[in-house]
Scaffold this motif. Structure first.
Motif, PDB file in Angstrom:
ATOM      1  N   GLU A   1       1.228   4.193  -2.801  1.00 11.86           N
ATOM      2  CA  GLU A   1       1.105   5.619  -2.486  1.00 11.86           C
ATOM      3  C   GLU A   1       2.317   6.391  -2.996  1.00 11.86           C
ATOM      4  O   GLU A   1       2.186   7.461  -3.597  1.00 11.86           O
ATOM      5  CB  GLU A   1       0.952   5.827  -0.974  1.00 11.86           C
TER       6      GLU A   1
ATOM      7  N   GLU B   1       2.796   9.394  -5.747  1.00 14.02           N
ATOM      8  CA  GLU B   1       3.515  10.649  -5.518  1.00 14.02           C
ATOM      9  C   GLU B   1       4.578  10.856  -6.598  1.00 14.02           C
ATOM     10  O   GLU B   1       4.793  11.970  -7.081  1.00 14.02           O
ATOM     11  CB  GLU B   1       4.194  10.627  -4.138  1.00 14.02           C
TER      12      GLU B   1
ATOM     13  N   GLU C   1       0.834  -1.200   0.000  1.00 15.34           N
ATOM     14  CA  GLU C   1       0.000   0.000   0.000  1.00 15.34           C
ATOM     15  C   GLU C   1       0.870   1.252   0.000  1.00 15.34           C
ATOM     16  O   GLU C   1       0.626   2.205  -0.758  1.00 15.34           O
ATOM     17  CB  GLU C   1      -0.906  -0.023   1.245  1.00 15.34           C
ATOM     18  N   GLN C   2       1.919   1.256   0.851  1.00 15.21           N
ATOM     19  CA  GLN C   2       2.828   2.397   0.902  1.00 15.21           C
ATOM     20  C   GLN C   2       3.561   2.567  -0.429  1.00 15.21           C
ATOM     21  O   GLN C   2       3.765   3.691  -0.907  1.00 15.21           O
ATOM     22  CB  GLN C   2       3.840   2.231   2.047  1.00 15.21           C
TER      23      GLN C   2
END
Length: 109
Positions: free
Chosen positions: A101, A105, A97-98
């Motif tokens: 993300e 970005e 998930e990170q």
């Protein structure tokens, strides 16, 4: 036939019947003795076999207990490993998930 002849014939028949009964009694006694001997021998054999089985059971008891203890340890270890695997899956999902993300970005820059 005279009375003496009849008495002798009856006496002879009684002697023959008596002899047959004596021989039959001896034959039955001998057969009974053989049967007792055979059964006695079987009893001894069964007792020896029972003793051997008791010895084997006494020998296997501690082994069974050791295996049971080892199985308990393995079960506990398996449960710990399953818990670690579940945590690792949760960590992997969180890191995925990170990463997603961060990837978002990165695309914005």
């Amino acid at each position: 036939m005279s009375t003496l002849a009849v008495v002798l014939i009856i006496f002879a028949a009684a002697v023959v019947v008596g002899a047959v009964l004596v021989f039959e009694g001896r034959r039955r006694g001998a057969a009974k003795a053989r049967r007792r001997e055979r059964i006695s021998s079987e009893v001894v054999g069964h007792r020896q076999e029972a003793s051997a089985h008791v010895s084997r059971a006494d020998e296997l008891g501690p082994q069974a207990e050791a295996h049971r203890d080892e199985a308990s340890r393995h079960l506990a270890e398996a449960e710990q490993l399953e818990a670690q695997a579940a945590r690792s899956k949760r960590f992997a999902a969180r890191h995925e998930e990170q990463a997603s993300e961060r990837e978002g970005e990165l695309e914005q820059i």
